[in-house]
Enzyme design. Sequence first.
Site, PDB file in Angstrom:
ATOM      1  N   HIS A  17    -100.409  39.998 -57.582  1.00  0.00           N
ATOM      2  CA  HIS A  17    -100.482  41.120 -58.717  1.00  0.00           C
ATOM      3  C   HIS A  17    -101.944  40.800 -59.351  1.00  0.00           C
ATOM      4  CE1 HIS A  17     -98.490  43.845 -61.551  1.00  0.00           C
ATOM      5  NE2 HIS A  17     -99.816  43.690 -62.036  1.00  0.00           N
ATOM      6  N   HIS A 178     -94.535  40.683 -63.021  1.00  0.00           N
ATOM      7  CA  HIS A 178     -94.780  40.191 -64.282  1.00  0.00           C
ATOM      8  C   HIS A 178     -93.653  40.079 -65.386  1.00  0.00           C
ATOM      9  CE1 HIS A 178     -95.202  44.310 -65.111  1.00  0.00           C
ATOM     10  NE2 HIS A 178     -96.538  44.666 -64.660  1.00  0.00           N
ATOM     11  N   ASP A 251    -101.361  39.276 -62.936  1.00  0.00           N
ATOM     12  CA  ASP A 251    -101.711  40.487 -63.436  1.00  0.00           C
ATOM     13  C   ASP A 251    -103.102  40.377 -64.516  1.00  0.00           C
ATOM     14  OD1 ASP A 251    -101.173  42.929 -64.666  1.00  0.00           O
ATOM     15  OD2 ASP A 251     -99.726  42.343 -66.186  1.00  0.00           O
TER      16      ASP A 251
HETATM   17  C1  NCD Z   1    -102.417  46.508 -66.889  1.00  0.00           C
HETATM   18  C2  NCD Z   1    -103.686  47.242 -66.757  1.00  0.00           C
HETATM   19  O1  NCD Z   1    -104.374  46.969 -67.698  1.00  0.00           O
HETATM   20  O2  NCD Z   1    -103.886  47.758 -65.674  1.00  0.00           O
HETATM   21  N1  NCD Z   1    -101.960  46.154 -68.175  1.00  0.00           N
HETATM   22  C3  NCD Z   1    -101.349  45.312 -68.683  1.00  0.00           C
HETATM   23  O3  NCD Z   1    -101.144  45.042 -69.713  1.00  0.00           O
HETATM   24  N2  NCD Z   1    -100.467  44.225 -67.746  1.00  0.00           N
HETATM   25  C4  NCD Z   1    -101.175  47.351 -66.184  1.00  0.00           C
HETATM   26  C5  NCD Z   1     -99.838  46.685 -66.021  1.00  0.00           C
HETATM   27  O4  NCD Z   1     -99.946  45.969 -65.164  1.00  0.00           O
HETATM   28  O5  NCD Z   1     -98.984  46.816 -66.936  1.00  0.00           O
HETATM   29 ZN    ZN Z   2    -100.309  44.719 -63.700  1.00  0.00          ZN
END
Ligand code: NCD
Ligand code: ZN
Length: 355
Positions: A17, A178, A251
Amino acid sequence: MTNSIDLLTLRQPDDWHLHLRDGSILKSVLGHTTRVFRRAIVMPNILPPIKTIVAAEAYRQRIIAAIPSKDLFTPLMTAYLTDDFCSKELEDGYNKGVFFAAKLYPANSTTNSSEGVTSIDAIHSLLETMERIDMPLLIHGESTESHIDIFDREAVFIDRCLIPLLSRYPNLRVVLEHITTEQAVRFVEASSSRLAATITPHHLHINRNAMFSGGLRSDFYCLPVAKRERHRLALRRAATSGNPRFFLGTDSAPHLRAAKQSSCGCAGIFNAPYALESYLDVFEAEDALDRLEAFASEFGAAFYGLPLNKSLITLEKCTHTIRSSFQVELEDKCQENLVPFHSGENLRWRVLRKD
Ligand code: NCD
Ligand code: ZN
């Protein structure tokens, strides 16, 4: 995996991810990932989002063009589901190997999700298609109703959306991305082998206090938002448990410092520069070093039906202080900063080499 007192060698990991962005930010951040990870699932929430085969292929080419020459790296592309996404486009993209999976963002749940899905019913034919062709569905699992407390949004999503979705499409392969709560951990543990979850390094390290320690700390703001300590502990237990349905997904979500620190700061934590070191720190503290390789390099590939990487990566035990920021040169030649997760802190391991 081999382990001496101060060297650790494991199969090269993958990041299941990842947000790479586009343009100059893509060029600045990609090397942090390719230095360590052999493959990554690339999220489609760039602007405009990846909604066609042509757009996914063009984005893939831009990523490939930006890979540092010393690294081998395969980006796995995703489709951004919308209410009006065409089933045939999704199926063709999957059959051609352009779309590796599709991402479901509930509309307005997170960064660049305004074109996301308004209800599960709205994408019934897409989900039916995905179930039939065994295309993985990756879910941002948060309810978006304004009366639902932000700290309850993941648990409410599981009850109101995920449970009905899984019972309606029992053969769909789903990744709850996540995860941040003990409810999500328990739900994945109790579900069929068609459901897995990614866990980020930051949700293993911080609880919600981090956002408020000594003032408003936007560097620790991401979505789903970090929860109470008991949830962090449940995630650490899940990640280090050896259960193959929990695996690595950073993430990493870079936002320029100015965008993080504005009056409406963006959600996302840029953890790519030290992600593996960050996970390693957790596994060592939990006395589970022997389970890191499976979590980082095996369980995700097995869930997605991909071969395991043959290359190896070696880390050395060496306490080092994480730099406060990385500079990005923007298209207009302005310089901006990205602040990495663990900025100013010490980590105990660092990547030494790949073989
Ligand atoms: C992610 C993003 O900035 O693209 N942000 C986050 O806080 N994780 C988007 C996401 O995965 O929710
Ligand atoms: Zn994300």
